[in-house]
Design a protein around this motif. Structure first.
Motif, PDB file in Angstrom:
ATOM      1  N   ARG A   1      69.200  48.849  39.283  1.00  0.00           N
ATOM      2  CA  ARG A   1      68.666  47.815  40.175  1.00  0.00           C
ATOM      3  C   ARG A   1      67.142  47.902  40.258  1.00  0.00           C
ATOM      4  NH1 ARG A   1      70.530  44.342  43.681  1.00  0.00           N
ATOM      5  NH2 ARG A   1      72.649  45.036  43.271  1.00  0.00           N
ATOM      6  N   SER A   2      66.625  49.112  40.399  1.00  0.00           N
ATOM      7  CA  SER A   2      65.177  49.260  40.519  1.00  0.00           C
ATOM      8  C   SER A   2      64.474  48.816  39.237  1.00  0.00           C
ATOM      9  CB  SER A   2      64.819  50.713  40.841  1.00  0.00           C
ATOM     10  OG  SER A   2      65.306  51.051  42.129  1.00  0.00           O
ATOM     11  N   ASN A   3      65.049  49.179  38.095  1.00  0.00           N
ATOM     12  CA  ASN A   3      64.445  48.745  36.825  1.00  0.00           C
ATOM     13  C   ASN A   3      64.569  47.232  36.642  1.00  0.00           C
ATOM     14  OD1 ASN A   3      63.264  50.910  35.009  1.00  0.00           O
ATOM     15  ND2 ASN A   3      65.170  51.905  35.598  1.00  0.00           N
TER      16      ASN A   3
ATOM     17  N   MET B   1      52.756  46.922  49.505  1.00  0.00           N
ATOM     18  CA  MET B   1      53.970  47.080  48.696  1.00  0.00           C
ATOM     19  C   MET B   1      55.019  46.057  49.112  1.00  0.00           C
ATOM     20  SD  MET B   1      55.477  48.843  46.310  1.00  0.00           S
ATOM     21  CE  MET B   1      54.262  50.162  46.124  1.00  0.00           C
ATOM     22  N   ASN B   2      55.388  45.222  48.177  1.00  0.00           N
ATOM     23  CA  ASN B   2      56.384  44.198  48.488  1.00  0.00           C
ATOM     24  C   ASN B   2      57.330  44.095  47.300  1.00  0.00           C
ATOM     25  OD1 ASN B   2      57.793  42.054  49.514  1.00  0.00           O
ATOM     26  ND2 ASN B   2      56.259  40.545  48.919  1.00  0.00           N
ATOM     27  N   PHE B   3      58.090  45.168  47.079  1.00  0.00           N
ATOM     28  CA  PHE B   3      58.927  45.261  45.886  1.00  0.00           C
ATOM     29  C   PHE B   3      60.357  44.895  46.261  1.00  0.00           C
ATOM     30  CE2 PHE B   3      60.961  48.059  42.511  1.00  0.00           C
ATOM     31  CZ  PHE B   3      60.686  47.174  41.491  1.00  0.00           C
ATOM     32  N   ASP B   4      60.519  43.655  46.650  1.00  0.00           N
ATOM     33  CA  ASP B   4      61.842  43.168  47.038  1.00  0.00           C
ATOM     34  C   ASP B   4      61.788  41.644  46.961  1.00  0.00           C
ATOM     35  OD1 ASP B   4      64.434  43.035  47.932  1.00  0.00           O
ATOM     36  OD2 ASP B   4      64.003  43.709  49.980  1.00  0.00           O
ATOM     37  N   PHE B   5      62.938  41.034  47.049  1.00  0.00           N
ATOM     38  CA  PHE B   5      62.969  39.579  47.060  1.00  0.00           C
ATOM     39  C   PHE B   5      62.569  39.070  48.447  1.00  0.00           C
ATOM     40  CE2 PHE B   5      65.633  40.685  43.464  1.00  0.00           C
ATOM     41  CZ  PHE B   5      65.150  39.809  42.506  1.00  0.00           C
ATOM     42  N   SER B   6      62.095  37.820  48.465  1.00  0.00           N
ATOM     43  CA  SER B   6      61.651  37.230  49.727  1.00  0.00           C
ATOM     44  C   SER B   6      62.862  36.806  50.550  1.00  0.00           C
ATOM     45  CB  SER B   6      60.768  36.012  49.446  1.00  0.00           C
ATOM     46  OG  SER B   6      61.571  34.971  48.899  1.00  0.00           O
TER      47      SER B   6
ATOM     48  N   LEU C   1      62.219  34.519  39.659  1.00  0.00           N
ATOM     49  CA  LEU C   1      62.854  35.403  40.647  1.00  0.00           C
ATOM     50  C   LEU C   1      64.115  34.751  41.209  1.00  0.00           C
ATOM     51  CD1 LEU C   1      59.790  36.831  42.614  1.00  0.00           C
ATOM     52  CD2 LEU C   1      61.146  37.952  40.849  1.00  0.00           C
TER      53      LEU C   1
ATOM     54  N   ALA D   1      62.051  41.805  36.789  1.00  0.00           N
ATOM     55  CA  ALA D   1      61.893  40.503  37.453  1.00  0.00           C
ATOM     56  C   ALA D   1      60.432  40.261  37.816  1.00  0.00           C
ATOM     57  CB  ALA D   1      62.765  40.454  38.714  1.00  0.00           C
ATOM     58  N   TRP D   2      59.806  41.316  38.303  1.00  0.00           N
ATOM     59  CA  TRP D   2      58.375  41.195  38.632  1.00  0.00           C
ATOM     60  C   TRP D   2      57.573  40.854  37.367  1.00  0.00           C
ATOM     61  CZ3 TRP D   2      54.579  44.400  36.525  1.00  0.00           C
ATOM     62  CH2 TRP D   2      53.271  44.112  36.955  1.00  0.00           C
TER      63      TRP D   2
ATOM     64  N   TYR E   1      64.551  45.023  39.046  1.00  0.00           N
ATOM     65  CA  TYR E   1      63.532  44.420  39.926  1.00  0.00           C
ATOM     66  C   TYR E   1      62.158  44.434  39.244  1.00  0.00           C
ATOM     67  CZ  TYR E   1      66.419  44.218  44.206  1.00  0.00           C
ATOM     68  OH  TYR E   1      67.365  43.920  45.158  1.00  0.00           O
ATOM     69  N   TYR E   2      61.865  45.538  38.584  1.00  0.00           N
ATOM     70  CA  TYR E   2      60.569  45.630  37.903  1.00  0.00           C
ATOM     71  C   TYR E   2      60.500  44.604  36.769  1.00  0.00           C
ATOM     72  CZ  TYR E   2      56.420  47.860  35.849  1.00  0.00           C
ATOM     73  OH  TYR E   2      55.163  48.116  35.359  1.00  0.00           O
TER      74      TYR E   2
END
Lengths: 371, 398
Positions: free
Chosen positions: A283-285, A1-6, A70, A290-291, A287-288
């Motif tokens: 924010r969570s939506n 799980m890597n659901f964040d920016f680098s 991203l 963005a993915w 991010y999704y």
């Protein structure tokens, strides 16, 4: 799980935030608000051009930085926080994304480098009147290489060098690429509830243009461009909503009434907690989205719609309740609350209002369930 | 960004999955939702707990010398994700192993640890948590159950409420008032109590939903040896905070029907084309995604070895209201027929009706909506605490 920016993307965010908090304060935003002759803040714009941000997601062969979507999302959030009074969204999220998606090699080679170096400002022109943009209702027509009709409002339409126009074309609808400095184009500035971003009515009277993408593909391409823009706008909205929560929280801690900070009252605490919840959902939506955008995922239609719906709701709630938390002060011109209230409404409607996206979302879910 | 396991995580997931497949049946769709999931047989649960403990899949983050796996929080999350896909009877042990036994480990003597930890871990003994009282819910430090020193014993009198699993528990941790002459937080003491001791009476609560899953527990002259005290006298609040901190990371799925279920129902019923319904459906999808994706962000932090941020605190506020709203719409969509709760007659096995009646409890249990909003406001946003007029007064003067 890597659901964040680098870490690199987070570093970019920090750098962008540092830059904008120094060079694009609300004083720069207010300069545009208070001066009717200013369409945007040219000084801020030129610095953004120099930073190379316009070419963030444009390939190096076209003069861009060749980073990904991203990275563009990260910058979008910061521009949203800063209320950047510049034609970035029109040029990058709508115009450049339309070119990248539908442009021929020649069109991309001609215009993407100009977007990247700031010599072109783009916009998208779809709306013709009250109500959602619908292909079947368009009056603007493209015929024998000429475009005729009226588009209103066009965000940044008064300063753009080029437009992507949604127009009838034979039996269908096409996207048409038009240079705006030509005799067949008349532009009039339009006053809106969000003066820090300029708007125009554009009358095309036999203006020369060329198709962007194939004839008849206009509606599909337009929707695909909107999906991409919706994710990027969701980051701007999330950024703006975060600032509203910060402002309201800070004010609630320092404003005293009846002998103690107003933030000690549950009516205020719970309101701000709700704001926090909505912001996290947004924010969570986002991010999704963005993915989905960065991986060209099949889920992009529902991800973009969810990102847009959540972000529009969060920014609306945060901006209106930020004013409410500030009380009478919040309703003055001098206090910044209304800047976010104005921007929240622009961002909520400029790529289609939430109700339109809710219908799009349910259709996407129906398609998914049928599969 | 991606949603993939790291190679180490994937390896652990495969190991967990293989173990689960070997021992359990996959959950069928109807068992996942609703109140049925809570009706698990005790014997089956005890057996499964023993198998887990013997193979070090119980309490994955506990050190190996305690019988745990010495694993990471992320491995516990992965285990929970996989275990919920199977027909695993885990309910009776969640509170004991998640909250009570860690408190015993933190504050108990070596003799306590020797006596209780392995038996609990292996499913031989079940624990419950006795904090809430009829007049002390959100403000639990206002509790009245008295413990009075008598020789080497303490004598307990009072009443606890909403005690999950008390009817089949062997032991509990009970928070009592030992000094009424100091402010309420300072006069509390925690004990281990034998639930089979004379004077302990468990009565099921007849809930508004019709079920009887929770209990009242009455203490009448119950004697507890001083050696079963956890922490010093008067330190009970500090001990209780450790118990509450050990609440399992919320990783479970939705507590009932969600957007997909109501969308399926609306399609079958021919009401999916209703535009008002479609708007609501979109909102439910966005909220459910928001909750699910926020958990993904929490897992990302865990996977990177970081401590999750406060984003996790939004979960129950979203899900409880979300569930209530969806069920209400589904029942109203069925019009007059929506009253029917008979599974053979009601659409979707009456899951909407059952969860509608369960939802009010969900909005209260484990922190009311209002308390959770206070927690976000105070701990996340740093807003001032509520006025506490009883803060500096002796409990006996309140």
């Amino acid at each position: 799980m890597n659901f964040d920016f680098s870490d690199d993307q987070k570093f970019l965010r920090e750098e962008a935030r540092k830059f904008l908090s120094a060079k694009c304060t609300t004083a720069e935003v207010r300069a545009v608000l208070d001066d009717e002759t200013m369409s945007h803040n040219e000084a801020v714009w030129q610095q953004i051009v120099e930073m190379g941000w316009l070419g963030t997601a444009i390939a190096e062969e076209h003069g861009g930085l060749g980073l990904g979507m991203l990275e563009l999302c990260v910058i979008a959030e910061e521009l949203g926080r800063a209320l950047a009074p510049v034609p970035f969204a029109s040029t990058v999220y709508f115009f450049a994304e339309a070119l990248k998606l539908a442009g021929s090699d020649a069109q991309k080679a001609a215009l993407l480098p100009k977007v990247a170096d700031g010599s072109a400002i783009g916009c998208i022109a779809a709306s013709e009147g009250p109500g959602a943009v619908e292909a079947g209702k368009l009056a603007t027509e493209y015929k024998d290489g000429k475009l005729s009709g009226t588009k209103i409002p066009v965000t940044d339409g008064d300063i753009a060098t080029h437009a992507v126009v949604l127009a009838r074309d034979g039996a269908g609808v096409s996207l048409v690429l038009v240079a705006l400095d030509q005799p067949g184009v008349t532009r009039t500035s339009i006053e809106t509830i969000e003066p820090t971003r300029s708007h125009a009515e554009i009358v095309f009277d036999g203006a020369e243009g060329e198709r962007l993408g194939a004839q008849g593909d206009g509606e599909t391409l337009y929707n695909e461009v909107m999906n991409r823009a919706a994710v990027l706008l969701a980051f701007e909205q999330t950024g703006g909503a975060s600032i509203c929560l910060e402002m309201a929280t800070d004010y609630a801690k320092e404003r005293y009434a009846f002998g103690r900070p107003i933030g000690g009252n549950q009516a205020i605490k719970h309101k701000l907690a709700e704001m926090y919840v909505k912001n996290e959902v947004a924010r969570s939506n986002a991010y999704y989205g963005a993915w989905a955008l960065s991986t060209d995922a099949a889920e992009l239609p529902e991800a973009a719609a969810a990102a847009r719906i959540a972000a529009s709701e969060a920014y609306w709630f945060a901006s209106k309740e930020n004013i409410q938390t500030h009380g009478g002060m919040g309703f003055t011109w001098e206090v910044d609350c209304h800047l976010y209230y104005r921007r929240a409404k622009l961002l909520a409607v400029q790529a289609g209002a939430p109700a339109v996206w809710k219908e799009k979302l349910v259709r996407a879910l129906e398609t998914r369930n049928a599969a | 960004m991606d949603f993939n396991d790291t190679p180490e995580e994937a390896e652990f997931r495969a190991e967990a999955r293989a173990f689960l497949e070997q021992h359990l049946e996959p959950k069928n769709a109807s068992a996942i939702r609703g109140r049925e999931a809570r009706k698990q047989t005790l014997e089956k649960a005890k057996k499964w707990q023993k198998v887990k403990a013997e193979n070090r899949f119980a309490q994955i983050t506990w050190p190996r010398e305690m019988g745990g796996r010495g694993g990471t929080p992320m491995q516990q999350v992965i285990w929970n994700q996989e275990e919920t896909k199977f027909d695993a009877p885990i309910g009776p042990f969640a509170i004991g192993l998640g909250m009570c036994v860690p408190t015993v480990i933190a504050f108990g003597s070596d003799a306590h640890k020797e006596r209780y930890v392995q038996k609990a871990l292996h499913g031989e003994e079940i624990w419950c948590q006795l904090f809430s009282e009829p007049s002390a819910g959100s403000d639990v430090a206002g509790l009245k159950t008295k413990a009075v020193k008598d020789g080497d014993d303490w004598v307990i009198n009072g009443q606890k409420v909403w005690t999950t699993g008390a009817q089949f528990s062997d032991f509990g941790i009970v928070l009592t008032r030992t000094d009424p002459n100091v402010p309420k937080h300072k006069g509390l003491t925690m004990f281990i109590v034998d639930m089979k001791a004379p004077g302990v009476e468990v009565r099921p609560i007849h809930q508004a939903s019709g079920g009887r899953e929770f209990n009242e527990v009455y203490f009448t002259d119950v004697r507890i040896p001083d050696s079963d005290r956890l922490g010093e006298p008067g330190m009970g609040w500090k001990v209780a905070l450790v118990t509450l901190m050990n609440e399992r990371l919320a990783v479970g799925g939705s507590p009932g029907p969600d957007w997909q279920e109501i969308m399926d129902y609306a399609r079958d019923a021919g009401t999916l084309s209703n535009s008002a319904f479609r708007e609501k459906l979109a909102d439910w999808y966005v909220a459910a995604q928001g909750y699910k994706l926020t958990k993904f962000r929490t897992q990302t932090a865990l996977s990177r070895g970081e401590t999750p941020g406060p984003e996790n605190s939004i979960g129950k506020i979203i899900t409880a209201n979300h569930l209530q709203d969806i069920c209400n719409s589904a029942v109203e969509m069925q019009d007059h027929y929506g009253l029917i709760v008979d599974k053979d007659k009601a659409p979707a096995d009456a899951i909407f009706q059952e969860s509608l009646m369960w939802a009010p409890g969900l909005r209260i249990a484990g922190g009311t909506d209002e308390i959770l909003k206070n927690i976000i406001a105070e701990r996340v946003l740093g807003l001032p605490q509520d006025v506490r007029v009883d803060k500096d007064k002796a409990f006996s003067e309140l």
